[in-house]
Write an enzyme that holds these catalytic residues in place. Structure first.
Site, PDB file in Angstrom:
ATOM      1  N   LYS A 179      56.764  36.950  57.316  1.00 27.79           N
ATOM      2  CA  LYS A 179      56.200  35.644  57.694  1.00 27.79           C
ATOM      3  C   LYS A 179      56.683  35.223  59.083  1.00 27.79           C
TER       4      LYS A 179
ATOM      5  N   GLY B 199      46.209  51.990  52.734  1.00 32.30           N
ATOM      6  CA  GLY B 199      46.300  50.949  51.704  1.00 32.30           C
ATOM      7  C   GLY B 199      45.932  49.591  52.264  1.00 32.30           C
ATOM      8  N   ALA B 200      44.748  49.078  51.849  1.00 28.25           N
ATOM      9  CA  ALA B 200      44.319  47.748  52.312  1.00 28.25           C
ATOM     10  C   ALA B 200      44.723  46.689  51.291  1.00 28.25           C
ATOM     11  N   GLY B 201      46.011  46.709  50.905  1.00 33.87           N
ATOM     12  CA  GLY B 201      46.525  45.684  49.996  1.00 33.87           C
ATOM     13  C   GLY B 201      47.191  44.587  50.796  1.00 33.87           C
TER      14      GLY B 201
ATOM     15  N   GLU C 271      41.556  52.794  52.922  1.00 32.21           N
ATOM     16  CA  GLU C 271      41.745  52.321  51.546  1.00 32.21           C
ATOM     17  C   GLU C 271      41.011  53.242  50.572  1.00 32.21           C
TER      18      GLU C 271
ATOM     19  N   ARG D 297      54.255  49.471  45.150  1.00 29.45           N
ATOM     20  CA  ARG D 297      55.706  49.604  45.036  1.00 29.45           C
ATOM     21  C   ARG D 297      56.082  50.084  43.632  1.00 29.45           C
TER      22      ARG D 297
ATOM     23  N   ALA E  80      57.848  37.142  44.717  1.00 27.34           N
ATOM     24  CA  ALA E  80      59.168  36.521  44.723  1.00 27.34           C
ATOM     25  C   ALA E  80      59.218  35.320  43.781  1.00 27.34           C
TER      26      ALA E  80
ATOM     27  N   HIS F 110      42.751  11.339  54.332  1.00 19.74           N
ATOM     28  CA  HIS F 110      41.756  11.722  55.332  1.00 19.74           C
ATOM     29  C   HIS F 110      42.330  11.522  56.726  1.00 19.74           C
TER      30      HIS F 110
HETATM   31  P1  FAD Z   1      64.320  42.552  45.200  1.00 24.53           P
HETATM   32  O1  FAD Z   1      63.989  41.450  46.138  1.00 24.53           O
HETATM   33  O2  FAD Z   1      63.836  43.901  45.512  1.00 24.53           O
HETATM   34  O3  FAD Z   1      65.895  42.563  45.067  1.00 24.53           O
HETATM   35  C1  FAD Z   1      66.586  43.526  44.355  1.00 24.53           C
HETATM   36  C2  FAD Z   1      67.995  43.599  44.906  1.00 24.53           C
HETATM   37  O4  FAD Z   1      68.793  44.359  44.011  1.00 24.53           O
HETATM   38  C3  FAD Z   1      68.105  44.291  46.259  1.00 24.53           C
HETATM   39  O5  FAD Z   1      68.938  43.548  47.115  1.00 24.53           O
HETATM   40  C4  FAD Z   1      68.729  45.645  45.933  1.00 24.53           C
HETATM   41  O6  FAD Z   1      69.539  46.147  46.988  1.00 24.53           O
HETATM   42  C5  FAD Z   1      69.615  45.241  44.750  1.00 24.53           C
HETATM   43  N1  FAD Z   1      69.975  46.348  43.855  1.00 24.53           N
HETATM   44  C6  FAD Z   1      69.164  47.279  43.303  1.00 24.53           C
HETATM   45  N2  FAD Z   1      69.871  48.073  42.464  1.00 24.53           N
HETATM   46  C7  FAD Z   1      71.159  47.618  42.496  1.00 24.53           C
HETATM   47  C8  FAD Z   1      72.350  47.996  41.825  1.00 24.53           C
HETATM   48  N3  FAD Z   1      72.380  48.991  40.943  1.00 24.53           N
HETATM   49  N4  FAD Z   1      73.477  47.311  42.118  1.00 24.53           N
HETATM   50  C9  FAD Z   1      73.475  46.283  43.000  1.00 24.53           C
HETATM   51  N5  FAD Z   1      72.364  45.880  43.652  1.00 24.53           N
HETATM   52  C10 FAD Z   1      71.229  46.525  43.382  1.00 24.53           C
HETATM   53  N6  FAD Z   1      56.354  38.159  47.571  1.00 24.53           N
HETATM   54  C11 FAD Z   1      55.946  36.880  47.647  1.00 24.53           C
HETATM   55  O7  FAD Z   1      55.956  36.169  46.633  1.00 24.53           O
HETATM   56  N7  FAD Z   1      55.514  36.353  48.832  1.00 24.53           N
HETATM   57  C12 FAD Z   1      55.481  37.078  49.964  1.00 24.53           C
HETATM   58  O8  FAD Z   1      55.094  36.573  51.022  1.00 24.53           O
HETATM   59  C13 FAD Z   1      55.893  38.424  49.911  1.00 24.53           C
HETATM   60  N8  FAD Z   1      55.876  39.185  51.016  1.00 24.53           N
HETATM   61  C14 FAD Z   1      56.300  40.472  50.948  1.00 24.53           C
HETATM   62  C15 FAD Z   1      56.220  41.253  52.086  1.00 24.53           C
HETATM   63  C16 FAD Z   1      56.620  42.557  52.057  1.00 24.53           C
HETATM   64  C17 FAD Z   1      56.542  43.393  53.317  1.00 24.53           C
HETATM   65  C18 FAD Z   1      57.133  43.118  50.848  1.00 24.53           C
HETATM   66  C19 FAD Z   1      57.619  44.531  50.792  1.00 24.53           C
HETATM   67  C20 FAD Z   1      57.208  42.356  49.700  1.00 24.53           C
HETATM   68  C21 FAD Z   1      56.772  41.027  49.734  1.00 24.53           C
HETATM   69  N9  FAD Z   1      56.778  40.224  48.600  1.00 24.53           N
HETATM   70  C22 FAD Z   1      56.346  38.934  48.667  1.00 24.53           C
HETATM   71  C23 FAD Z   1      57.260  40.731  47.307  1.00 24.53           C
HETATM   72  C24 FAD Z   1      58.722  40.272  47.067  1.00 24.53           C
HETATM   73  O9  FAD Z   1      59.514  40.722  48.125  1.00 24.53           O
HETATM   74  C25 FAD Z   1      59.228  40.808  45.744  1.00 24.53           C
HETATM   75  O10 FAD Z   1      58.335  40.464  44.706  1.00 24.53           O
HETATM   76  C26 FAD Z   1      60.599  40.225  45.438  1.00 24.53           C
HETATM   77  O11 FAD Z   1      61.522  40.546  46.439  1.00 24.53           O
HETATM   78  C27 FAD Z   1      61.113  40.724  44.082  1.00 24.53           C
HETATM   79  O12 FAD Z   1      62.361  40.165  43.830  1.00 24.53           O
HETATM   80  P2  FAD Z   1      63.445  40.902  42.924  1.00 24.53           P
HETATM   81  O13 FAD Z   1      64.612  39.978  42.869  1.00 24.53           O
HETATM   82  O14 FAD Z   1      62.825  41.339  41.669  1.00 24.53           O
HETATM   83  O15 FAD Z   1      63.822  42.242  43.690  1.00 24.53           O
HETATM   84  P1  NAI Z   2      49.098  46.524  46.964  1.00 23.70           P
HETATM   85  O1  NAI Z   2      49.087  46.893  45.539  1.00 23.70           O
HETATM   86  O2  NAI Z   2      48.890  45.120  47.362  1.00 23.70           O
HETATM   87  O3  NAI Z   2      48.011  47.379  47.743  1.00 23.70           O
HETATM   88  C1  NAI Z   2      48.032  48.775  47.747  1.00 23.70           C
HETATM   89  C2  NAI Z   2      46.662  49.262  48.190  1.00 23.70           C
HETATM   90  O4  NAI Z   2      46.770  50.645  48.452  1.00 23.70           O
HETATM   91  C3  NAI Z   2      45.598  49.074  47.118  1.00 23.70           C
HETATM   92  O5  NAI Z   2      44.455  48.494  47.681  1.00 23.70           O
HETATM   93  C4  NAI Z   2      45.354  50.488  46.618  1.00 23.70           C
HETATM   94  O6  NAI Z   2      44.040  50.694  46.167  1.00 23.70           O
HETATM   95  C5  NAI Z   2      45.642  51.291  47.868  1.00 23.70           C
HETATM   96  N1  NAI Z   2      46.009  52.681  47.614  1.00 23.70           N
HETATM   97  C6  NAI Z   2      46.792  53.170  46.629  1.00 23.70           C
HETATM   98  N2  NAI Z   2      46.921  54.508  46.744  1.00 23.70           N
HETATM   99  C7  NAI Z   2      46.216  54.867  47.837  1.00 23.70           C
HETATM  100  C8  NAI Z   2      45.971  56.102  48.481  1.00 23.70           C
HETATM  101  N3  NAI Z   2      46.492  57.241  48.029  1.00 23.70           N
HETATM  102  N4  NAI Z   2      45.191  56.103  49.581  1.00 23.70           N
HETATM  103  C9  NAI Z   2      44.659  54.965  50.071  1.00 23.70           C
HETATM  104  N5  NAI Z   2      44.856  53.759  49.492  1.00 23.70           N
HETATM  105  C10 NAI Z   2      45.634  53.707  48.402  1.00 23.70           C
HETATM  106  O7  NAI Z   2      50.504  47.089  47.509  1.00 23.70           O
HETATM  107  P2  NAI Z   2      51.287  46.828  48.861  1.00 23.70           P
HETATM  108  O8  NAI Z   2      50.416  46.286  49.914  1.00 23.70           O
HETATM  109  O9  NAI Z   2      52.051  48.073  49.091  1.00 23.70           O
HETATM  110  O10 NAI Z   2      52.288  45.694  48.443  1.00 23.70           O
HETATM  111  C11 NAI Z   2      53.129  45.854  47.310  1.00 23.70           C
HETATM  112  C12 NAI Z   2      53.319  44.570  46.614  1.00 23.70           C
HETATM  113  O11 NAI Z   2      54.216  43.737  47.350  1.00 23.70           O
HETATM  114  C13 NAI Z   2      52.063  43.722  46.470  1.00 23.70           C
HETATM  115  O12 NAI Z   2      51.267  44.121  45.388  1.00 23.70           O
HETATM  116  C14 NAI Z   2      52.640  42.374  46.233  1.00 23.70           C
HETATM  117  O13 NAI Z   2      53.001  42.264  44.887  1.00 23.70           O
HETATM  118  C15 NAI Z   2      53.890  42.390  47.099  1.00 23.70           C
HETATM  119  N6  NAI Z   2      53.607  41.699  48.356  1.00 23.70           N
HETATM  120  C16 NAI Z   2      53.273  40.380  48.306  1.00 23.70           C
HETATM  121  C17 NAI Z   2      52.974  39.692  49.449  1.00 23.70           C
HETATM  122  C18 NAI Z   2      52.553  38.276  49.344  1.00 23.70           C
HETATM  123  O14 NAI Z   2      52.738  37.688  48.288  1.00 23.70           O
HETATM  124  N7  NAI Z   2      52.008  37.690  50.395  1.00 23.70           N
HETATM  125  C19 NAI Z   2      53.028  40.332  50.765  1.00 23.70           C
HETATM  126  C20 NAI Z   2      53.348  41.733  50.691  1.00 23.70           C
HETATM  127  C21 NAI Z   2      53.644  42.366  49.531  1.00 23.70           C
END
Ligand code: FAD
Ligand code: NAI
Length: 475
Positions: free
Chosen positions: A58, A190-192, A213, A282, A330, A454
């Site tokens: 963000k 991946g267009a996710g 995608e 993921r 999150a 408004h």
């Molecule tokens: P995590 O945040 O993955 O935390 C797990 C933690 O556990 C990590 O610090 C890891 O190091 C630690 N850990 C793992 N195993 C062990 C162990 N054995 N001992 C000690 N520590 C350990 N979600 C949203 O809602 N809004 C968003 O805008 C958003 N944007 C995202 C953008 C990107 C690029 C990505 C990749 C994800 C995004 N997400 C977003 C998804 C969000 O990040 C996850 O859903 C969220 O972080 C999950 O929280 P969690 O606590 O389950 O796990």
């Molecule tokens: P995603 O599940 O959102 O999208 C993955 C995309 O990749 C899908 O459209 C799928 O059809 C495509 N795909 C899968 N296998 C493929 C292949 N072999 N070739 C081409 N396309 C393929 O997963 P993404 O973007 O990796 O994000 C993971 C998760 O992280 C999200 O599902 C979401 O839960 C979380 N996230 C949330 C955000 C938010 O809340 N704003 C921001 C970023 C991530």
């Protein structure tokens, strides 16, 4: 000597750190173990979300949007910018500072709430005396015993079988947030959510972005009407999105990556990129947890198996967030963390999966809660739909941001709101009204009768609710 606690939380992401704080608030002696390291090897709690997810993405989305506005949108407002330049190092540095502020904020919250923090990897040793023994490795080794264990170990990016992440040319979300120079040609597989958000960042900064995608439909989980609008708008912005492709060989050269793929007609294609982001979903992270030592059950996809209340197969062991079923978000992780802490305290913690909002932070933003039109049709639910375009909203016109719409879906008989879908400015904020309405099982008439300020973007939600009954006032 083992240190004893009531509750131990393994993982300090949004699921884990929030669960730990809530458990401590409820009077339990609580510890949180997290292994994430900052670049100096020190603790960096907050998990994927804080370090390589929600927060840094963000920050870069905001910076890159400012850059794009300065280059394009400002002129419309009569603001002339001459000699616009990009200091990418500073932009990335700012993002790192925002991340650190959040890491430090969590360490402060642990102190404030008397949560003991251990930096290192937590793993099960054995079940003991009605509780569990957990070893902490890395930093100062410790042994912890606790009656209750909350697993919150999160998720990791899924790699393509034939293309390991090197974070230099072939990037996961980690590398995608730290590219040192703007790539001329950026490929995204991946267009996710990640593909579109990170693709947007680098396109705004000047990269030519191609998204490949596998599925034939764009954003399949999004309401069809909204997804079509998004596809049109992103194409206009210059994101080249190819649907229905089948990825073949991915070959990293010295400075580029070649992707061979079949297009939607089956024709062989080859594209060469300066960098390639792979964002194809993921996978749950249970590496190093040593769940086998206590017989922790995983499901067939590798998630920790839990029931509706986040209970695992082991007594007093719970699991929350990305490592269990459900959306990887999150706020979902946080809600589960709070609910589990409250259940441990004998309260009735609750997560309503029907009202978890989704947001994609592209421009325009996409946000939704509840059912899509295609889901309602598939389920045979009779519904009414009302839409209102931001083009007809005064505030959106003043902002100069009029693309998109709000769409309200309501039950045909009871008028209860079943879903709200938004593509447009500040959709991430606007969706909260819909979440509150659905949580209280409001009807579209309820929103239509509520006085909205408004001029505000939220008037579009009121107007879409009026449109359910075919009585929009401004369209
Ligand atoms: P995590 O945040 O993955 O935390 C797990 C933690 O556990 C990590 O610090 C890891 O190091 C630690 N850990 C793992 N195993 C062990 C162990 N054995 N001992 C000690 N520590 C350990 N979600 C949203 O809602 N809004 C968003 O805008 C958003 N944007 C995202 C953008 C990107 C690029 C990505 C990749 C994800 C995004 N997400 C977003 C998804 C969000 O990040 C996850 O859903 C969220 O972080 C999950 O929280 P969690 O606590 O389950 O796990
Ligand atoms: P995603 O599940 O959102 O999208 C993955 C995309 O990749 C899908 O459209 C799928 O059809 C495509 N795909 C899968 N296998 C493929 C292949 N072999 N070739 C081409 N396309 C393929 O997963 P993404 O973007 O990796 O994000 C993971 C998760 O992280 C999200 O599902 C979401 O839960 C979380 N996230 C949330 C955000 C938010 O809340 N704003 C921001 C970023 C991530």
């Amino acid at each position: 000597m083992a240190k004893n606690f009531d509750v131990v939380v393994i993982g300090g992401g949004p699921g884990g750190y929030i669960a730990a704080i809530r458990a401590a608030q409820l009077g339990f002696s609580t510890t949180c173990i997290d292994e994430w390291k900052n670049e100096k090897g020190g603790p960096a709690p907050g998990g994927t979300c804080t370090n390589v997810g929600c927060i840094p993405s963000k920050a870069l989305l905001q910076s890159s949007e400012h850059f794009e506005h300065a280059g394009h949108a400002f002129a419309d407002h009569g603001i002339e910018v001459k000699g616009l330049g990009l200091n990418l190092g500073r932009m990335l540095g700012r993002k790192d500072t925002v991340v650190k502020q959040n890491n430090d904020g969590i360490l402060f919250l642990f102190k404030k709430n008397k949560v003991a923090f251990f930096h290192g990897r937590g793993s099960f040793v054995k079940a003991e005396g009605g509780g569990y023994e957990i070893a902490v490795a890395g930093g100062t080794p410790e042994t912890i015993t606790a009656k209750h264990v909350i697993i919150a170990t999160g998720s990791n990016p899924r790699a393509l079988p034939n293309a390991a992440f090197d974070e230099k040319l072939i990037l996961s979300n980690t590398g995608a947030l730290a590219i040192g120079e703007v790539p001329k040609k950026l490929g995204v597989i991946g267009a996710g959510v990640i593909g579109l958000e990170m693709g947007s960042v680098w396109r705004r900064l000047g990269a030519e972005v191609t998204v490949l995608e596998a599925l034939p439909a764009f954003l399949g989980a999004v309401d069809d009407q909204i997804a079509k609008e998004a596809n049109k708008l992103f194409a206009k912005q210059g994101l080249a999105i190819h649907l229905g492709v089948k990825i073949g060989a991915v070959t990293a050269g010295n400075n580029d990556v070649t992707v061979e793929y079949a297009d939607d007609k089956g024709a062989a294609q080859k594209a060469v990129f300066d960098r390639l982001i792979i964002s194809i979903g993921r996978i749950p992270n249970t590496t190093g947890l040593n769940g086998e030592a206590v017989g922790l059950k995983l499901d067939e996809r590798g998630f920790v198996a839990v029931d509706d209340a986040c209970r695992t197969n082991l007594p007093n062991v719970w699991a929350v967030g990305d490592v269990v079923r459900g959306p990887m978000l999150a706020h979902k992780a946080e809600e589960e963390g709070v609910a589990v802490a409250e259940r441990i305290a004998g309260q009735h913690g609750h997560v309503n999966f029907n009202t978890i909002p989704w947001v994609i932070y592209t421009s325009p933003e996409i946000a939704w809660v509840g059912k899509t039109e295609q889901q309602l049709k598939a389920e045979g639910v009779a519904f009414k739909a009302g839409t209102f375009p931001f083009m007809a909203n005064g505030r959106a016109r003043a902002l100069g941001d009029t693309s998109g719409m709000v769409k309200v879906l309501a039950d045909a008989r009871s008028d209860e709101i079943l879903g709200v879908h938004i593509i447009g400015p500040m959709a991430s904020e606007l969706i909260s009204e819909a979440v509150v309405a659905m949580e209280f099982r409001a009807s579209s008439e309820d929103i239509a009768r509520i006085c909205h300020a408004h001029p505000s973007l939220s008037e579009a939600t009121k107007e879409a609710a009026l449109a359910v009954d075919k009585r929009s006032l401004n369209f």
